[in-house]
Design an enzyme around this catalytic site. Sequence first.
Site, PDB file in Angstrom:
ATOM      1  N   ARG A  25       0.835  -1.212   0.000  1.00  0.00           N
ATOM      2  CA  ARG A  25       0.000   0.000   0.000  1.00  0.00           C
ATOM      3  C   ARG A  25       0.862   1.252   0.000  1.00  0.00           C
ATOM      4  NH1 ARG A  25      -3.299  -3.368   3.574  1.00  0.00           N
ATOM      5  NH2 ARG A  25      -5.367  -3.534   2.645  1.00  0.00           N
ATOM      6  N   SER A  77     -22.227 -14.841  11.425  1.00  0.00           N
ATOM      7  CA  SER A  77     -21.638 -13.665  10.782  1.00  0.00           C
ATOM      8  C   SER A  77     -21.611 -13.861   9.268  1.00  0.00           C
ATOM      9  CB  SER A  77     -20.206 -13.528  11.344  1.00  0.00           C
ATOM     10  OG  SER A  77     -19.506 -12.490  10.735  1.00  0.00           O
ATOM     11  N   SER A 114     -19.232  -2.824   1.345  1.00  0.00           N
ATOM     12  CA  SER A 114     -18.410  -1.713   0.870  1.00  0.00           C
ATOM     13  C   SER A 114     -17.651  -1.993  -0.412  1.00  0.00           C
ATOM     14  CB  SER A 114     -17.409  -1.315   1.956  1.00  0.00           C
ATOM     15  OG  SER A 114     -16.517  -2.376   2.192  1.00  0.00           O
ATOM     16  N   HIS A 143     -21.882   2.179   5.450  1.00  0.00           N
ATOM     17  CA  HIS A 143     -21.880   2.738   4.084  1.00  0.00           C
ATOM     18  C   HIS A 143     -23.253   3.236   3.662  1.00  0.00           C
ATOM     19  CE1 HIS A 143     -17.712   1.779   3.242  1.00  0.00           C
ATOM     20  NE2 HIS A 143     -17.920   0.740   4.022  1.00  0.00           N
ATOM     21  N   THR A 173     -21.097   4.933  11.196  1.00  0.00           N
ATOM     22  CA  THR A 173     -19.888   5.751  11.319  1.00  0.00           C
ATOM     23  C   THR A 173     -20.246   7.223  11.136  1.00  0.00           C
ATOM     24  OG1 THR A 173     -17.645   6.135  10.482  1.00  0.00           O
ATOM     25  CG2 THR A 173     -19.295   5.616   8.839  1.00  0.00           C
ATOM     26  N   LYS A 189     -17.946   8.814   7.197  1.00  0.00           N
ATOM     27  CA  LYS A 189     -18.151   8.682   5.751  1.00  0.00           C
ATOM     28  C   LYS A 189     -19.165   9.746   5.316  1.00  0.00           C
ATOM     29  CE  LYS A 189     -16.670   3.883   6.067  1.00  0.00           C
ATOM     30  NZ  LYS A 189     -15.252   3.999   5.775  1.00  0.00           N
ATOM     31  N   THR A 201     -10.659   4.727  26.773  1.00  0.00           N
ATOM     32  CA  THR A 201     -10.041   5.526  25.716  1.00  0.00           C
ATOM     33  C   THR A 201     -10.611   6.943  25.744  1.00  0.00           C
ATOM     34  OG1 THR A 201      -9.499   5.542  23.356  1.00  0.00           O
ATOM     35  CG2 THR A 201     -11.705   4.834  23.904  1.00  0.00           C
ATOM     36  N   THR A 202      -9.781   7.883  25.334  1.00  0.00           N
ATOM     37  CA  THR A 202     -10.200   9.292  25.370  1.00  0.00           C
ATOM     38  C   THR A 202     -11.394   9.532  24.446  1.00  0.00           C
ATOM     39  OG1 THR A 202      -7.937   9.940  25.856  1.00  0.00           O
ATOM     40  CG2 THR A 202      -9.364  11.651  24.936  1.00  0.00           C
TER      41      THR A 202
HETATM   42  N1  PMP Z   1     -17.750  -1.136   8.880  1.00  0.00           N
HETATM   43  C1  PMP Z   1     -17.555  -1.173   7.561  1.00  0.00           C
HETATM   44  C2  PMP Z   1     -18.454  -2.014   6.737  1.00  0.00           C
HETATM   45  C3  PMP Z   1     -16.520  -0.424   6.958  1.00  0.00           C
HETATM   46  O1  PMP Z   1     -16.334  -0.473   5.646  1.00  0.00           O
HETATM   47  C4  PMP Z   1     -15.697   0.380   7.779  1.00  0.00           C
HETATM   48  C5  PMP Z   1     -14.555   1.238   7.235  1.00  0.00           C
HETATM   49  N2  PMP Z   1     -14.384   1.343   5.939  1.00  0.00           N
HETATM   50  C6  PMP Z   1     -15.924   0.370   9.141  1.00  0.00           C
HETATM   51  C7  PMP Z   1     -16.951  -0.382   9.674  1.00  0.00           C
HETATM   52  C8  PMP Z   1     -15.075   1.195  10.054  1.00  0.00           C
HETATM   53  O2  PMP Z   1     -15.559   2.503  10.071  1.00  0.00           O
HETATM   54  P1  PMP Z   1     -14.573   3.712  10.430  1.00  0.00           P
HETATM   55  O3  PMP Z   1     -13.880   4.072   9.176  1.00  0.00           O
HETATM   56  O4  PMP Z   1     -15.470   4.761  10.970  1.00  0.00           O
HETATM   57  O5  PMP Z   1     -13.624   3.189  11.453  1.00  0.00           O
END
Ligand code: PMP
Length: 406
Positions: free
Chosen positions: A21, A135, A187, A215, A243, A246, A275-276
């Site tokens: 990458r 899952s 995604s 997404h 999230t 995005k 965590t903070t």
């Molecule tokens: N779930 C899915 C399906 C994702 O594609 C991603 C990140 N691309 C995440 C969770 C993680 O989200 P974040 O980028 O907010 O950490």
Amino acid sequence: MNYDAFFEQSLNDLKSEGNYRVFADLERHRGEFPKATNRGDAEKEVTIWCSNDYLGMGQHPTVLNAMHDAIDRVGAGAGGTRNISGTTHHHVLLERELADLHGKESALLFTSGYVSNWAALGTLAAKIPNCLVISDSLNHASMIEGIRHSKAERKIWKHNDLADLERLLAEQPLDRPKLIAFESVYSMDGDIAPIREICDLADKYNAMTYLDEVHAVGMYGPRGGGIAEREGLMDRLTVIEGTLGKAFGVMGGYIAASRDLVDFVRSFASGFIFTTALPPAVAAGACAAIKHLKTSSVERESQQAKVAKVRDRLEQIGIPHIDNPSHIIPVMVGDPVKCKFLSDVLMRDHGIYIQPINYPTVPKGTERLRITPSPVHSDADIDALLSALEDLWAQCQLQRMPMAAQ
Ligand code: PMP
């Protein structure tokens, strides 16, 4: 062991497979998304075609103003974990906003979507006695890691395959706790889960449902509540996860669920507790984006029009892509070295930035350029993208879709 030699050899292996990458060193321009300067390449101006800032909200004046205003009033950091002085009023307001967005009693913030999946799934699976996690085979790494970390028993169901899911559910005693974990919009392929049918199976076999709408939030549904909102299914899901990084343009993650479930995760999840907290200005920016997208469909509609336009043009010139019902357009290359080469040439010769998506993010042989049109890509941007792809496809003698070859 010669540690450095080991590291170097491992990286060289990645390079020779085309899977190493390389980051683009970008400087985004305030209010000018999708344009940016590529600081890593002679300060070249580029158009970004692979951002998950799907609606351009990361540059939206409403969001920027909310963040400025919050910094001016409350400063930079939260100053602690949520439990020890780090819960500010911005966090409280944002959690209320998120609960309302998904029609749930409560919501809980995490520092990213990754952490929310890892911590919430991990905690539920670990702490609910004898919990079986079922899952989807294409679930995101954050869900997989959370489930693994829980050490709960897990079974994988074939991606979006209801018969396979039912087979696994039916094997279990009805009273065994079960958690079905899946996504709405996947995604990398951009396909969408049959949420209603999954909820029907969950009801039939007495299972909980955990839906990752990362997404989809902001993007679908009349108020941007995601696919579950669009389909009128939010109340049938046990947990909705999303999230803020995005479509909402900032960063952070969350779950929305019943008051007791959220309180349980809040009380037991180490990834939440130790965590903070997010900076208050981040919470304020996300809150502004969510509020805006609850009442404005302009961004969603415009984005969908741009997606349709790019798809039509790909179809016309016969560039292979996955035909899916979402905003994600995977252009299929099928080879990691070619995929990286296409991405490099697009950047170098055309000022177009599309990161190659190679193994392990996608299976070997399905390497792709993942294109995400936004409402702020202009018609000229679209023309430039399509003519560059057309030239490259001819130049590299890449396969065309059968329709265009006729
Ligand atoms: N779930 C899915 C399906 C994702 O594609 C991603 C990140 N691309 C995440 C969770 C993680 O989200 P974040 O980028 O907010 O950490």
